[in-house]
Design a protein around this motif. Structure first.
Motif, PDB file in Angstrom:
ATOM      1  N   MET A   1     -16.580 -25.193  -6.208  1.00 49.55           N
ATOM      2  CA  MET A   1     -16.340 -23.849  -5.723  1.00 49.55           C
ATOM      3  C   MET A   1     -16.264 -22.856  -6.883  1.00 49.55           C
ATOM      4  SD  MET A   1     -16.119 -22.395  -2.944  1.00 49.55           S
ATOM      5  CE  MET A   1     -15.468 -21.140  -1.963  1.00 49.55           C
ATOM      6  N   LEU A   2     -15.616 -23.296  -7.956  1.00 52.61           N
ATOM      7  CA  LEU A   2     -15.504 -22.446  -9.124  1.00 52.61           C
ATOM      8  C   LEU A   2     -16.884 -22.202  -9.751  1.00 52.61           C
ATOM      9  CD1 LEU A   2     -13.388 -20.956 -10.735  1.00 52.61           C
ATOM     10  CD2 LEU A   2     -13.133 -22.969 -12.172  1.00 52.61           C
ATOM     11  N   THR A   3     -17.744 -23.206  -9.689  1.00 56.19           N
ATOM     12  CA  THR A   3     -19.099 -23.064 -10.225  1.00 56.19           C
ATOM     13  C   THR A   3     -19.882 -22.030  -9.422  1.00 56.19           C
ATOM     14  OG1 THR A   3     -19.055 -25.387 -10.870  1.00 56.19           O
ATOM     15  CG2 THR A   3     -21.199 -24.319 -10.788  1.00 56.19           C
ATOM     16  N   LEU A   4     -19.746 -22.048  -8.125  1.00 60.92           N
ATOM     17  CA  LEU A   4     -20.426 -21.080  -7.267  1.00 60.92           C
ATOM     18  C   LEU A   4     -19.946 -19.660  -7.576  1.00 60.92           C
ATOM     19  CD1 LEU A   4     -22.370 -20.595  -4.927  1.00 60.92           C
ATOM     20  CD2 LEU A   4     -20.426 -20.871  -3.394  1.00 60.92           C
ATOM     21  N   LEU A   5     -18.649 -19.492  -7.752  1.00 58.35           N
ATOM     22  CA  LEU A   5     -18.106 -18.184  -8.105  1.00 58.35           C
ATOM     23  C   LEU A   5     -18.642 -17.722  -9.462  1.00 58.35           C
ATOM     24  CD1 LEU A   5     -16.157 -15.898  -7.381  1.00 58.35           C
ATOM     25  CD2 LEU A   5     -14.372 -17.184  -8.555  1.00 58.35           C
ATOM     26  N   PHE A   6     -18.717 -18.653 -10.422  1.00 60.18           N
ATOM     27  CA  PHE A   6     -19.257 -18.322 -11.741  1.00 60.18           C
ATOM     28  C   PHE A   6     -20.713 -17.891 -11.636  1.00 60.18           C
ATOM     29  CE2 PHE A   6     -21.686 -19.639 -15.456  1.00 60.18           C
ATOM     30  CZ  PHE A   6     -21.061 -18.896 -16.437  1.00 60.18           C
ATOM     31  N   ILE A   7     -21.516 -18.579 -10.866  1.00 59.18           N
ATOM     32  CA  ILE A   7     -22.939 -18.256 -10.717  1.00 59.18           C
ATOM     33  C   ILE A   7     -23.115 -16.890 -10.069  1.00 59.18           C
ATOM     34  CG2 ILE A   7     -25.056 -18.920  -9.503  1.00 59.18           C
ATOM     35  CD1 ILE A   7     -24.245 -21.842  -9.989  1.00 59.18           C
ATOM     36  N   ILE A   8     -22.321 -16.591  -9.066  1.00 59.03           N
ATOM     37  CA  ILE A   8     -22.410 -15.290  -8.395  1.00 59.03           C
ATOM     38  C   ILE A   8     -22.044 -14.170  -9.362  1.00 59.03           C
ATOM     39  CG2 ILE A   8     -21.365 -13.852  -6.606  1.00 59.03           C
ATOM     40  CD1 ILE A   8     -21.167 -16.414  -4.885  1.00 59.03           C
ATOM     41  N   CYS A   9     -20.955 -14.325 -10.091  1.00 63.36           N
ATOM     42  CA  CYS A   9     -20.548 -13.303 -11.061  1.00 63.36           C
ATOM     43  C   CYS A   9     -21.556 -13.185 -12.197  1.00 63.36           C
ATOM     44  CB  CYS A   9     -19.165 -13.632 -11.622  1.00 63.36           C
ATOM     45  SG  CYS A   9     -17.849 -13.414 -10.424  1.00 63.36           S
ATOM     46  N   PHE A  10     -22.115 -14.315 -12.626  1.00 67.27           N
ATOM     47  CA  PHE A  10     -23.115 -14.326 -13.683  1.00 67.27           C
ATOM     48  C   PHE A  10     -24.319 -13.487 -13.291  1.00 67.27           C
ATOM     49  CE2 PHE A  10     -26.861 -16.235 -15.660  1.00 67.27           C
ATOM     50  CZ  PHE A  10     -26.493 -16.237 -16.999  1.00 67.27           C
ATOM     51  N   PHE A  11     -24.846 -13.703 -12.088  1.00 68.60           N
ATOM     52  CA  PHE A  11     -26.005 -12.933 -11.638  1.00 68.60           C
ATOM     53  C   PHE A  11     -25.650 -11.469 -11.370  1.00 68.60           C
ATOM     54  CE2 PHE A  11     -27.873 -17.133 -10.516  1.00 68.60           C
ATOM     55  CZ  PHE A  11     -28.969 -17.032 -11.357  1.00 68.60           C
ATOM     56  N   ALA A  12     -24.423 -11.202 -10.964  1.00 59.69           N
ATOM     57  CA  ALA A  12     -24.018  -9.810 -10.744  1.00 59.69           C
ATOM     58  C   ALA A  12     -23.980  -9.042 -12.061  1.00 59.69           C
ATOM     59  CB  ALA A  12     -22.655  -9.772 -10.063  1.00 59.69           C
ATOM     60  N   VAL A  13     -23.390  -9.637 -13.079  1.00 58.53           N
ATOM     61  CA  VAL A  13     -23.281  -8.964 -14.372  1.00 58.53           C
ATOM     62  C   VAL A  13     -24.649  -8.819 -15.022  1.00 58.53           C
ATOM     63  CG1 VAL A  13     -22.413  -9.215 -16.726  1.00 58.53           C
ATOM     64  CG2 VAL A  13     -20.889  -9.615 -14.793  1.00 58.53           C
ATOM     65  N   PHE A  14     -25.392  -9.904 -15.117  1.00 59.39           N
ATOM     66  CA  PHE A  14     -26.670  -9.845 -15.806  1.00 59.39           C
ATOM     67  C   PHE A  14     -27.754  -9.168 -14.967  1.00 59.39           C
ATOM     68  CE2 PHE A  14     -24.541 -13.092 -18.328  1.00 59.39           C
ATOM     69  CZ  PHE A  14     -24.709 -12.520 -19.572  1.00 59.39           C
ATOM     70  N   GLY A  15     -27.567  -9.099 -13.673  1.00 56.13           N
ATOM     71  CA  GLY A  15     -28.470  -8.318 -12.830  1.00 56.13           C
ATOM     72  C   GLY A  15     -28.319  -6.833 -13.114  1.00 56.13           C
ATOM     73  N   LYS A  16     -27.064  -6.398 -13.284  1.00 59.06           N
ATOM     74  CA  LYS A  16     -26.830  -4.998 -13.631  1.00 59.06           C
ATOM     75  C   LYS A  16     -27.379  -4.682 -15.014  1.00 59.06           C
ATOM     76  CE  LYS A  16     -22.760  -4.291 -10.759  1.00 59.06           C
ATOM     77  NZ  LYS A  16     -21.342  -3.963 -10.711  1.00 59.06           N
ATOM     78  N   LEU A  17     -27.199  -5.597 -15.962  1.00 60.83           N
ATOM     79  CA  LEU A  17     -27.743  -5.392 -17.303  1.00 60.83           C
ATOM     80  C   LEU A  17     -29.266  -5.350 -17.283  1.00 60.83           C
ATOM     81  CD1 LEU A  17     -25.439  -7.621 -19.530  1.00 60.83           C
ATOM     82  CD2 LEU A  17     -25.610  -5.154 -19.531  1.00 60.83           C
ATOM     83  N   LEU A  18     -29.880  -6.177 -16.457  1.00 61.80           N
ATOM     84  CA  LEU A  18     -31.331  -6.181 -16.334  1.00 61.80           C
ATOM     85  C   LEU A  18     -31.829  -4.853 -15.772  1.00 61.80           C
ATOM     86  CD1 LEU A  18     -34.026  -7.779 -16.457  1.00 61.80           C
ATOM     87  CD2 LEU A  18     -33.563  -8.432 -14.090  1.00 61.80           C
ATOM     88  N   MET A  19     -31.169  -4.349 -14.756  1.00 63.52           N
ATOM     89  CA  MET A  19     -31.572  -3.065 -14.181  1.00 63.52           C
ATOM     90  C   MET A  19     -31.375  -1.925 -15.183  1.00 63.52           C
ATOM     91  SD  MET A  19     -32.924  -3.734 -11.411  1.00 63.52           S
ATOM     92  CE  MET A  19     -33.202  -2.072 -10.885  1.00 63.52           C
ATOM     93  N   PHE A  20     -30.294  -1.975 -15.954  1.00 64.02           N
ATOM     94  CA  PHE A  20     -30.077  -0.970 -16.992  1.00 64.02           C
ATOM     95  C   PHE A  20     -31.185  -1.035 -18.038  1.00 64.02           C
ATOM     96  CE2 PHE A  20     -28.327   0.102 -21.185  1.00 64.02           C
ATOM     97  CZ  PHE A  20     -28.071   1.443 -20.959  1.00 64.02           C
ATOM     98  N   GLY A  21     -31.574  -2.237 -18.431  1.00 67.06           N
ATOM     99  CA  GLY A  21     -32.647  -2.406 -19.403  1.00 67.06           C
ATOM    100  C   GLY A  21     -33.983  -1.888 -18.889  1.00 67.06           C
TER     101      GLY A  21
END
Length: 68
Positions: A1-21
């Protein structure tokens, strides 16, 4: 469950960085095309003897620049 939460947060953070880039790259590309590349192309056309092609391009770009 913790891994799933990490993956969701990972894509949320780096998705925003990708859009900013992507937005930053688009802004830099627009700047380079309008300020650097377009005048160089127009000067090259005039030097190459294609003023009959460069002048209408310059007029169209000038009208679009006034409208925007």
């Amino acid at each position: 469950m913790l891994t799933l939460l990490f993956i969701i947060c990972f894509f949320a953070v780096f998705g925003k960085l990708l859009m900013f880039g992507i937005k930053a790259a688009w802004g830099i590309s627009k700047f380079l095309l309008t300020i650097v590349l377009l005048p160089v192309i127009l000067i090259g056309l005039v030097v190459g003897g294609l003023i009959y092609l460069a002048f209408p391009i310059l007029i169209v770009v000038g009208i679009v620049g006034l409208l925007l």
